[in-house]
Write a protein that holds these residues in place. Structure first.
Motif, PDB file in Angstrom:
ATOM      1  N   ILE A  70     -16.145  51.941  89.949  1.00 23.57           N
ATOM      2  CA  ILE A  70     -14.937  52.469  89.307  1.00 23.57           C
ATOM      3  C   ILE A  70     -14.892  53.967  89.595  1.00 23.57           C
ATOM      4  N   SER A  71     -13.808  54.418  90.229  1.00 23.23           N
ATOM      5  CA  SER A  71     -13.737  55.829  90.584  1.00 23.23           C
ATOM      6  C   SER A  71     -13.141  56.673  89.466  1.00 23.23           C
ATOM      7  N   VAL A  72     -12.124  56.168  88.804  1.00 19.03           N
ATOM      8  CA  VAL A  72     -11.443  56.935  87.765  1.00 19.03           C
ATOM      9  C   VAL A  72     -11.143  56.020  86.578  1.00 19.03           C
ATOM     10  N   MET A  73     -11.336  56.543  85.387  1.00 17.35           N
ATOM     11  CA  MET A  73     -10.874  55.863  84.175  1.00 17.35           C
ATOM     12  C   MET A  73      -9.994  56.837  83.405  1.00 17.35           C
ATOM     13  N   ARG A  74      -8.923  56.327  82.864  1.00 12.98           N
ATOM     14  CA  ARG A  74      -7.934  57.170  82.191  1.00 12.98           C
ATOM     15  C   ARG A  74      -7.500  56.532  80.871  1.00 12.98           C
ATOM     16  N   TRP A  75      -7.083  57.365  79.961  1.00 14.04           N
ATOM     17  CA  TRP A  75      -6.428  56.936  78.735  1.00 14.04           C
ATOM     18  C   TRP A  75      -4.980  57.434  78.751  1.00 14.04           C
ATOM     19  N   HIS A  76      -4.063  56.536  78.433  1.00 11.68           N
ATOM     20  CA  HIS A  76      -2.648  56.837  78.298  1.00 11.68           C
ATOM     21  C   HIS A  76      -2.252  56.460  76.870  1.00 11.68           C
ATOM     22  N   ARG A  77      -1.071  56.918  76.473  1.00  7.22           N
ATOM     23  CA  ARG A  77      -0.526  56.460  75.203  1.00  7.22           C
ATOM     24  C   ARG A  77       0.973  56.316  75.318  1.00  7.22           C
ATOM     25  N   GLN A  78       1.499  55.416  74.503  1.00 10.76           N
ATOM     26  CA  GLN A  78       2.945  55.207  74.479  1.00 10.76           C
ATOM     27  C   GLN A  78       3.389  55.030  73.044  1.00 10.76           C
ATOM     28  N   ALA A  79       4.238  55.936  72.619  1.00 10.60           N
ATOM     29  CA  ALA A  79       4.827  55.866  71.280  1.00 10.60           C
ATOM     30  C   ALA A  79       6.206  55.224  71.396  1.00 10.60           C
ATOM     31  N   PRO A  80       6.693  54.626  70.313  1.00 11.70           N
ATOM     32  CA  PRO A  80       8.009  53.979  70.347  1.00 11.70           C
ATOM     33  C   PRO A  80       9.092  54.959  70.779  1.00 11.70           C
ATOM     34  N   LYS A 111      -3.270  63.908  64.398  1.00 13.43           N
ATOM     35  CA  LYS A 111      -1.985  64.301  63.832  1.00 13.43           C
ATOM     36  C   LYS A 111      -1.045  63.094  63.845  1.00 13.43           C
ATOM     37  N   PRO A 112      -0.039  63.099  62.990  1.00 18.64           N
ATOM     38  CA  PRO A 112       0.928  61.985  63.006  1.00 18.64           C
ATOM     39  C   PRO A 112       1.554  61.771  64.391  1.00 18.64           C
ATOM     40  N   GLU A 113       1.735  62.837  65.147  1.00 16.86           N
ATOM     41  CA  GLU A 113       2.336  62.692  66.478  1.00 16.86           C
ATOM     42  C   GLU A 113       1.385  62.053  67.495  1.00 16.86           C
ATOM     43  N   ASP A 114       0.141  61.818  67.105  1.00 21.70           N
ATOM     44  CA  ASP A 114      -0.780  61.073  67.969  1.00 21.70           C
ATOM     45  C   ASP A 114      -0.603  59.572  67.825  1.00 21.70           C
ATOM     46  N   THR A 115       0.237  59.155  66.888  1.00 21.01           N
ATOM     47  CA  THR A 115       0.488  57.732  66.682  1.00 21.01           C
ATOM     48  C   THR A 115       1.094  57.117  67.936  1.00 21.01           C
ATOM     49  N   ALA A 116       0.457  56.065  68.443  1.00 22.38           N
ATOM     50  CA  ALA A 116       0.908  55.419  69.679  1.00 22.38           C
ATOM     51  C   ALA A 116      -0.001  54.226  69.969  1.00 22.38           C
ATOM     52  N   VAL A 117       0.417  53.434  70.944  1.00 26.24           N
ATOM     53  CA  VAL A 117      -0.490  52.460  71.537  1.00 26.24           C
ATOM     54  C   VAL A 117      -1.254  53.189  72.643  1.00 26.24           C
ATOM     55  N   TYR A 118      -2.573  53.111  72.579  1.00 27.70           N
ATOM     56  CA  TYR A 118      -3.429  53.756  73.565  1.00 27.70           C
ATOM     57  C   TYR A 118      -3.916  52.709  74.566  1.00 27.70           C
ATOM     58  N   LEU A 119      -3.677  53.008  75.837  1.00 26.20           N
ATOM     59  CA  LEU A 119      -4.028  52.079  76.901  1.00 26.20           C
ATOM     60  C   LEU A 119      -4.960  52.770  77.886  1.00 26.20           C
ATOM     61  N   CYS A 120      -5.903  52.017  78.395  1.00 26.24           N
ATOM     62  CA  CYS A 120      -6.745  52.589  79.437  1.00 26.24           C
ATOM     63  C   CYS A 120      -6.411  51.932  80.770  1.00 26.24           C
ATOM     64  N   ASN A 121      -6.649  52.667  81.843  1.00 25.56           N
ATOM     65  CA  ASN A 121      -6.607  52.060  83.161  1.00 25.56           C
ATOM     66  C   ASN A 121      -7.758  52.586  83.997  1.00 25.56           C
ATOM     67  N   ALA A 122      -8.025  51.872  85.067  1.00 22.49           N
ATOM     68  CA  ALA A 122      -9.170  52.227  85.902  1.00 22.49           C
ATOM     69  C   ALA A 122      -8.875  51.897  87.354  1.00 22.49           C
ATOM     70  N   ASP A 123      -9.292  52.786  88.238  1.00 24.72           N
ATOM     71  CA  ASP A 123      -9.219  52.534  89.675  1.00 24.72           C
ATOM     72  C   ASP A 123     -10.518  51.861  90.083  1.00 24.72           C
ATOM     73  N   VAL A 124     -10.414  50.578  90.451  1.00 23.35           N
ATOM     74  CA  VAL A 124     -11.594  49.734  90.635  1.00 23.35           C
ATOM     75  C   VAL A 124     -11.713  49.279  92.081  1.00 23.35           C
ATOM     76  N   THR A 125     -12.923  49.324  92.601  1.00 24.71           N
ATOM     77  CA  THR A 125     -13.239  48.666  93.869  1.00 24.71           C
ATOM     78  C   THR A 125     -13.997  47.388  93.535  1.00 24.71           C
ATOM     79  N   LEU A 126     -13.454  46.265  94.003  1.00 26.24           N
ATOM     80  CA  LEU A 126     -14.053  44.967  93.696  1.00 26.24           C
ATOM     81  C   LEU A 126     -15.233  44.685  94.617  1.00 26.24           C
ATOM     82  N   SER A 127     -15.929  43.612  94.316  1.00 27.24           N
ATOM     83  CA  SER A 127     -17.095  43.234  95.114  1.00 27.24           C
ATOM     84  C   SER A 127     -16.706  42.906  96.552  1.00 27.24           C
ATOM     85  N   ASN A 128     -15.430  42.525  96.777  1.00 28.05           N
ATOM     86  CA  ASN A 128     -14.960  42.238  98.143  1.00 28.05           C
ATOM     87  C   ASN A 128     -14.362  43.475  98.824  1.00 28.05           C
TER      88      ASN A 128
END
Length: 120
Positions: free
Chosen positions: A31-41, A86-103
């Motif tokens: 895994i080269s990069v892992m990130r956290w994102h968020r999305q509020a309504p 803070k209240p403005e941190d309210t959101a759905v938090y999602l992670c993503n990752a740049d992955v190299t598979l076994s193949n």
């Protein structure tokens, strides 16, 4: 082939803390990069923090000094320690990752997200 599972969200009062986890599993070579994102309504998805293998973490200005991203490469897991929430941190938090598979195929995977609600 790869799953990302977030956990650790919940309801917290302003000024409180939460620690999110994002565990990757499957046919992972690296895994080269892992990130956290968020999305509020009603708002666009926002990149909160990212960490490159062997590199320094990066943060959105809105969370600098309050959030800390880290990784356990042996466990293919990223963490987001969130303090002084803070209240403005309210959101759905999602992670993503740049992955190299076994193949040797490389792509980006997303988790399903975990809800963080900051409210008194």
């Amino acid at each position: 082939q790869v799953q990302l599972v977030e956990s650790g969200g919940g309801l917290v009062q302003p000024g409180g803390s939460l620690r999110l986890s994002c565990a990757a599993s499957g046919s992972i070579r690296s895994i080269s990069v892992m990130r956290w994102h968020r999305q509020a309504p009603g708002k666009q998805r926002e990149l909160v923090a990212g960490i490159i293998t062997g590199g320094r973490p990066n943060y959105a200005d809105s969370v600098k000094g309050r959030f800390t991203i880290s990784r356990d490469n042996a466990k293919n897991t990223a963490y987001l320690q969130m303090n002084s929430l803070k209240p403005e941190d309210t959101a759905v938090y999602l992670c993503n990752a740049d992955v190299t598979l076994s193949n040797w195929y490389s792509t980006t995977y997303w988790g399903q997200g975990t809800q963080v609600t900051v409210s008194s």
